[in-house]
Write an enzyme that holds these catalytic residues in place. Structure first.
Site, PDB file in Angstrom:
ATOM      1  N   ASP A 163     -13.484  -7.114 -18.338  1.00 50.75           N
ATOM      2  CA  ASP A 163     -12.657  -6.865 -19.519  1.00 50.75           C
ATOM      3  C   ASP A 163     -13.173  -7.628 -20.735  1.00 50.75           C
ATOM      4  O   ASP A 163     -13.217  -8.860 -20.728  1.00 50.75           O
ATOM      5  CB  ASP A 163     -11.219  -7.280 -19.195  1.00 50.75           C
ATOM      6  CG  ASP A 163     -10.251  -7.031 -20.323  1.00 50.75           C
ATOM      7  OD1 ASP A 163     -10.646  -6.445 -21.337  1.00 50.75           O
ATOM      8  OD2 ASP A 163      -9.077  -7.426 -20.165  1.00 50.75           O
ATOM      9  N   TRP A 200     -11.881  -6.370 -23.848  1.00 51.98           N
ATOM     10  CA  TRP A 200     -11.015  -5.697 -24.815  1.00 51.98           C
ATOM     11  C   TRP A 200      -9.637  -6.357 -24.896  1.00 51.98           C
ATOM     12  O   TRP A 200      -8.743  -5.845 -25.554  1.00 51.98           O
ATOM     13  CB  TRP A 200     -10.856  -4.224 -24.437  1.00 51.98           C
ATOM     14  CG  TRP A 200     -12.140  -3.488 -24.384  1.00 51.98           C
ATOM     15  CD1 TRP A 200     -12.759  -2.839 -25.422  1.00 51.98           C
ATOM     16  CD2 TRP A 200     -12.996  -3.308 -23.243  1.00 51.98           C
ATOM     17  NE1 TRP A 200     -13.943  -2.277 -24.994  1.00 51.98           N
ATOM     18  CE2 TRP A 200     -14.107  -2.540 -23.661  1.00 51.98           C
ATOM     19  CE3 TRP A 200     -12.935  -3.711 -21.901  1.00 51.98           C
ATOM     20  CZ2 TRP A 200     -15.150  -2.181 -22.794  1.00 51.98           C
ATOM     21  CZ3 TRP A 200     -13.963  -3.353 -21.046  1.00 51.98           C
ATOM     22  CH2 TRP A 200     -15.048  -2.598 -21.489  1.00 51.98           C
ATOM     23  N   ASP A 201      -9.460  -7.496 -24.218  1.00 50.14           N
ATOM     24  CA  ASP A 201      -8.153  -8.153 -24.144  1.00 50.14           C
ATOM     25  C   ASP A 201      -7.109  -7.213 -23.551  1.00 50.14           C
ATOM     26  O   ASP A 201      -5.962  -7.160 -23.992  1.00 50.14           O
ATOM     27  CB  ASP A 201      -7.700  -8.637 -25.529  1.00 50.14           C
ATOM     28  CG  ASP A 201      -6.632  -9.719 -25.437  1.00 50.14           C
ATOM     29  OD1 ASP A 201      -6.415 -10.247 -24.333  1.00 50.14           O
ATOM     30  OD2 ASP A 201      -6.006 -10.032 -26.466  1.00 50.14           O
ATOM     31  N   TYR A 202      -7.502  -6.487 -22.523  1.00 51.79           N
ATOM     32  CA  TYR A 202      -6.597  -5.583 -21.817  1.00 51.79           C
ATOM     33  C   TYR A 202      -5.923  -6.289 -20.639  1.00 51.79           C
ATOM     34  O   TYR A 202      -5.727  -5.704 -19.574  1.00 51.79           O
ATOM     35  CB  TYR A 202      -7.364  -4.354 -21.321  1.00 51.79           C
ATOM     36  CG  TYR A 202      -7.621  -3.310 -22.384  1.00 51.79           C
ATOM     37  CD1 TYR A 202      -6.822  -3.202 -23.516  1.00 51.79           C
ATOM     38  CD2 TYR A 202      -8.672  -2.404 -22.244  1.00 51.79           C
ATOM     39  CE1 TYR A 202      -7.055  -2.241 -24.472  1.00 51.79           C
ATOM     40  CE2 TYR A 202      -8.916  -1.431 -23.210  1.00 51.79           C
ATOM     41  CZ  TYR A 202      -8.106  -1.349 -24.315  1.00 51.79           C
ATOM     42  OH  TYR A 202      -8.336  -0.378 -25.268  1.00 51.79           O
ATOM     43  N   ASP A 203      -5.584  -7.575 -20.852  1.00 51.22           N
ATOM     44  CA  ASP A 203      -4.861  -8.296 -19.808  1.00 51.22           C
ATOM     45  C   ASP A 203      -3.559  -7.575 -19.490  1.00 51.22           C
ATOM     46  O   ASP A 203      -2.995  -6.841 -20.299  1.00 51.22           O
ATOM     47  CB  ASP A 203      -4.595  -9.738 -20.229  1.00 51.22           C
ATOM     48  CG  ASP A 203      -4.067  -9.860 -21.652  1.00 51.22           C
ATOM     49  OD1 ASP A 203      -3.845  -8.835 -22.308  1.00 51.22           O
ATOM     50  OD2 ASP A 203      -3.871 -10.991 -22.109  1.00 51.22           O
TER      51      ASP A 203
END
Length: 848
Positions: free
Chosen positions: A509, A511-514
């Site tokens: 990741d 994209w900061d898709y936490d």
């Protein structure tokens, strides 16, 4: 005979000059856009406008005719690009139609002028068209209702998560856990308030906490209601108990959290209620009798801070972090657990608010032990801990964007009675769970869990929605273990502290898709009967469903090819997972989706679009040019999560439709900008959008995120509306039942000016919904400052009220003394730019 010279016609000259000047602006921007491979319309229209303006100045009839041709061409181009989408017509037509009115008014003044009556008639028709267009924006656009909503008792999604705690099977009128109960379905069986009487809903009482911030505000709090009491926390972790029926304050406890400890947002999403089992009390009583609390995880001395005064009379003595009076050994049978922004877990007596002597060191433990250097604000607990089989499990936020060598994201678990550290699971060393001792340090920069987990007492599993490794937008230094466990749903056995299964929703990741949403537990309907399941929404918009015992997907998931290249081409995964169950993802952005108040800011956004790298979802970070991230890091679905009506089999999901416009900034340039980690900023950091000028020290690049992709002059978003929606989904099939834009423009506008216009634009939103047996959805969340009741059958708003501050929190519904209440904590949110406050507001039907 020579023609008699005409007198100069000032109105004609001024309007001709205005048309020409606008044409020059079209021409300049249009030439730039065309050179980037964008639309040629602006360039062609600019040429037409410049020539038309010059001819009007010369009083030539051809100037009017040429303008009419530009106008007609613009209408046809707008139909081709925007169709019937009213939002698409605004920037394409507003200037052109405004100038057209003026040109029509001066048309009789040119040589061989047009008939005055006809010209004025055309101007009048154009004004009417403007008024009609303005009226159309008040008609909701984009609502769909493709399938009927199932009726009550058509499904049974309730699930067995055990019998150990009150929140396993909540009493009908209570709300004993952040998500309503341990299954986190955000559903209330109360039906006193329903679609037939909700219009009569009124404020019952309002309480003010006194905890106000001038920056980084946004408590995001959902209180609990157990028995006769409501329990909540404030921005800086003051824990408060109120009488559920009257709002009178029972007690408050101030842990003295320093302002320096506030991370990105001063959020305290909730607290946790726990009843000590009879057989476990001896452990706590023995420890309390020693009155020393010599726990290995003992906390540091609390840091004095400043909080506002209590706004209402306190009904019981106030206690705080300096108070040496501790609850008696036989007390604390019912406990309130709360995390703090400076990394502590508090255990308070639910009856008195006093620290529980038998837990940790004087009623608290410090999670920062063995984390190494932890500057203020770097390790913060902003979500309610989860308790499974008498084990308090907590993650924490690690301040984003500062350093690759940030504190660990280790998950810690404590004995809920004594505070003893039972295990510690660090995704950087995933096969171990034994707590570290001495000077050993948990893996720096490892993935963290900042949001709310969910647990199953029956299975003994806790489900962790994990975030990313430190330095969100650069992956080269990450270990194999980090790459495997980051941005994953991880099921941990609370007995051993080791993973039972996991699923990764984003590979490597950047994209900061936490995972921000709290998962939901349910019995999922399959052809072979109901299966104990866990439902997981994501920021990308995909919704996954797993067998929560085994992790097996109950609906298909496929790996699809995604864009490659970028700044770390060797790091990018060739594929990413996509759910075949349901998705909130929107169609890929095109240049036609670019927007603005006028054609000029729309042109600017189209130029930005052409200058950026954008190849759809998962376009990789790029060091040579900006790149577009859509959906942005605010979702899809974020921490507000979804709500389920278990009797109808319907999921309610509100979501965001906002891109980010990002750029990697070389270290030398970042140093010139003065972008350094927060502890080095010497008071210069007052908070902005997350990722806006974050240094990412220890990597080659800083990151600059334009969250929402806003035009810097107006503050409006480059993408055309809507920016947020709300949707009803059939849980069994994953089919959309209805979908609509969510949020009005009343509190939004250019340059931060509140327009006051109530048309539905679909705003960004943070916070989720609650569903009731009365057929209603209650939700605030949007940036328009309203709390709403929505009919679950139709998606129509049937009641609303204006809040005194932004409602970026999940509401709850409960009953007290036979009366049903709706509660919302309205504190606003700095990121959403909604007004700050400290309000706890309840609504009820008028008393008979």
């Amino acid at each position: 005979m020579a023609e008699t010279p005409r007198k100069r016609d000032l109105p004609l000259i001024l309007i001709g000059l205005l048309v020409a000047l606008f044409g020059l602006a079209y021409l300049a921007g249009g030439a730039w856009l065309a050179s980037l491979g964008g639309s040629w319309y602006y360039l062609i229209a600019g040429l037409g406008l410049v020539l038309s303006g010059a001819l009007l100045i010369a009083a030539r009839r051809a100037g009017v005719a040429l303008y009419a041709l530009v106008f007609l061409g613009t209408v046809l181009w707008t139909l081709w690009e925007a169709g019937t989408n009213i939002w698409g017509w605004i920037p394409r037509m507003d200037v052109i139609i405004g100038l057209a009115v003026l040109v029509a008014l001066v048309a009789p003044r040119v040589r061989d002028g047009f008939a005055r009556g006809a010209s004025y008639g055309v101007a009048g028709l154009l004004v009417v068209a403007v008024l009609v267009g303005f009226g159309l924006i008040f008609v909701p656009f984009g609502s769909t209702h493709p399938n009927p909503v199932p009726g009550p008792d058509s499904a049974a999604l309730g699930t067995d998560v055990g019998q150990a705690q009150t929140a396993d099977n909540p009493a009908r009128g209570d709300w004993p856990a952040y998500g309503g109960g341990h299954s986190a379905q955000r559903y209330s069986a109360l039906d006193q308030i329903n679609r037939d009487n909700v219009a009569r809903l009124e404020r019952a009482w309002t309480y003010r906490t006194g905890d106000l911030l001038e920056e980084r505000w946004g408590a995001e709090t959902t209180p609990l209601k157990v028995g006769d009491d409501v329990f909540l926390c404030t921005s800086r972790n003051i824990v408060i108990s109120l009488d559920a029926a009257s709002g009178a304050e029972n007690w408050r406890y101030d842990p003295r959290v320093s302002r320096k400890a506030v991370p990105y947002t001063a959020a305290c999403r909730g607290v946790t209620y726990y009843e000590v089992p009879a057989g476990a009390r001896e452990r706590g009583e023995e420890k309390a009798s020693r009155a020393t609390g010599d726990n290995d995880e003992a906390g540091d001395e609390p840091v004095p801070g400043d909080t506002g005064p209590a706004p209402t009379e306190v009904a019981a003595p106030v206690t705080d972090g300096d108070d040496t009076e501790i609850a008696a050994a036989d007390g604390c049978r019912a406990r309130i657990f709360s995390g703090t922004l400076d990394g502590r877990i508090l255990a308070l007596d639910a009856d008195t608010g006093e620290p529980c002597a038998g837990f940790g060191d004087h009623g608290e433990v410090d999670i920062k032990k063995n984390m190494g250097e932890t500057p203020p604000g770097y390790v913060s607990i902003n979500s309610a801990p989860v308790i499974v089989r008498d084990t308090v499990v907590t993650g924490h936020q690690v301040l984003d964007g500062q350093r690759r060598n940030a504190p660990s994201g280790v998950i810690k678990a404590f004995d809920a009675v004594t505070g003893e550290l039972k295990w510690a699971w660090d995704p950087g060393r995933p096969e171990q769970s034994e707590p570290l001792t001495g000077d050993a340090i948990y893996t720096r920069g490892s993935p963290n869990m900042w949001t709310t987990a969910v647990g199953d007492n029956q299975l003994g599993l806790v489900y962790l929605p994990m975030g990313n490794s430190a330095a969100d937008y650069w992956s080269t230094p990450r270990s194999e273990a980090e790459n495997e466990w980051a941005t994953s749903l991880v099921a941990i056995d609370v007995t051993t502290g080791k993973p039972a299964w996991h699923f990764q929703t984003t590979h490597k990741d950047v994209w900061d898709y936490d995972l921000g949403s709290q998962p939901t537990l349910l019995d999922f309907p399959t052809d072979d009967g109901p299966v104990p399941a866990i439902l997981l929404p994501t920021k990308q918009g995909d919704v996954y469903v797993f067998n929560r015992r085994t992790g097996e997907p109950l609906v298909g998931i496929e790996e699809r090819p995604v864009p490659q290249g970028g700044a770390e081409p060797e790091q990018r995964s060739p594929t990413q997972p996509y759910s075949l169950y349901h998705t909130l993802q929107q169609p890929r952005l095109t240049a036609h989706d670019m927007w603005g108040m006028t054609p000029f800011d729309q042109m600017y956004c189209r130029i930005q679009y052409r200058r950026a790298d954008y190849r759809g979802m998962y376009t990789p970070p790029n060091a040579d040019q900006p790149w577009i991230e859509f959906t942005g890091y605010n979702g899809g679905s974020d921490w507000g999560s979804v709500a389920l009506d278990p009797s109808r089999g319907v999921m309610i999901a509100n979501y965001n439709i906002t891109p980010n416009y990002n750029r990697l900034v070389p270290r030398e340039k970042a140093d010139q900008y003065g972008w350094v980690p927060r502890e080095e900023m010497e008071g210069r950091d007052h908070g902005g959008a997350e990722g806006q000028g974050d240094p990412q020290a220890g990597t080659p690049y800083a990151i600059d995120v334009n969250a929402g992709w806003r035009v810097k002059w107006t503050g409006l978003l480059c993408k055309q509306p809507p920016y947020g929606g709300i949707r009803a989904v059939d849980v069994k099939t994953g089919d959309t039942l209805w979908d609509r834009p969510f949020g009005t423009a009343r509190a939004n506008g250019p340059w931060g000016i509140r327009s006051g216009l109530p048309f539905t634009i679909g705003t960004p939103n943070n916070g989720g919904a609650v569903v009731t047996a009365g057929g209603l959805i209650f939700i605030a969340a949007a940036t328009d400052g309203l709390i709403r009741a929505i009919d679950i059958d139709t998606g129509e708003t049937v009641w609303q009220d204006v809040l005194p501050a932004g409602g970026q929190a999940n509401p709850l519904v409960y009953e007290a003394d036979g009366r049903q209440y709706l509660m919302i904590v309205a504190t606003g949110h700095h990121f959403m730019e909604t007004p700050s406050g400290d309000y706890v507001i309840t609504y009820a039907l008028p008393e008979k």
